[in-house]
Design a protein around this motif. Structure first.
Motif, short mmCIF file in Angstrom:
data_model
loop_
_atom_site.label_atom_id
_atom_site.label_comp_id
_atom_site.label_asym_id
_atom_site.label_seq_id
_atom_site.Cartn_x
_atom_site.Cartn_y
_atom_site.Cartn_z
N ASN A 41 0.86 -1.18 0.00
CA ASN A 41 0.00 0.00 0.00
C ASN A 41 0.90 1.22 0.00
O ASN A 41 1.89 1.26 0.73
N CYS A 46 -2.30 5.88 -0.50
CA CYS A 46 -2.97 4.68 0.01
C CYS A 46 -3.52 3.75 -1.07
O CYS A 46 -4.31 2.86 -0.77
N ALA A 126 1.17 7.32 6.19
CA ALA A 126 0.67 6.11 6.86
C ALA A 126 1.87 5.37 7.45
O ALA A 126 2.80 5.03 6.73
#
Length: 191
Positions: A41, A46, A126
């Motif tokens: 990812n 994302c 992330a």
């Protein structure tokens, strides 16, 4: 996924053409571990392997490891210096279009072309709990790329040469020494 214009592609071609072979410095096993940690990812947009496969692309080949502190400038081949990005985000990251900065206890990525029509804020990087980014590498990345991007925008792409690159490196290294005086001297190639 992001859409990049041909200015980004031109910059990417220029910087990749100037780069020497850095595969000797890569830690491929650790890079694969980072990709697997994020299950392929992108840590910016994302997008995931299923999205990429839906586009008819080889899903695993569309994810790259980007180094905050570029390996060609003595950046460490460590997990704390690595991001798992899709091919489009990696291209924008490599040319300084996408910048990572620390904001409080988080790391944020954003577009550093604020006067462009496709400018956007970006978002939080992330991060898995087991993946910590080096503040030193993030600072080197943001300082070097902001200077490089500003110089190219001010003087034009044709002005980019080794002397200008050395000035950007010197600027980044001086800023780094102010914040991390005990941690950078062994990694600095240019002063």
């Amino acid at each position: 996924m992001t859409n990049f214009d041909h200015k980004t592609v031109d910059l990417y071609s220029l910087f990749k053409d100037q780069a020497f072979e850095i595969d000797l410095f890569r830690n491929k096993e650790l890079e694969d571990d980072v990709k697997e940690l994020y299950q392929y990812n992108c840590q910016f947009c994302c997008i995931n392997m299923e999205d990429v496969a839906d586009l008819g692309l080889d899903s695993q080949e569309q994810f790259k490891i980007a180094h905050l502190w570029d390996l060609k400038f003595s950046g460490p081949a460590e997990m704390t210096n690595m991001l798992c990005l899709c091919a489009e985000c990696e291209m924008s990251f490599a040319v300084g279009r996408f910048i990572v900065q620390k904001e409080g206890s988080k790391f944020k990525w954003f577009s550093y072309y604020p006067d462009e029509m496709d400018w956007f804020e970006g978002g939080l990087v992330a991060l898995q709990d087991t993946h910590k980014l080096s503040e030193e590498c993030v600072l080197w990345h943001s300082t070097y790329n902001k200077k490089r991007t500003s110089d190219i925008r001010e003087k034009g792409l044709e002005s980019w040469n080794q002397q200008v690159e050395d000035q950007c490196l010197t600027h980044a290294n001086q800023e780094l020494k102010k914040v991390f005086p005990d941690h950078v001297s062994s990694r600095i190639k240019h002063d």
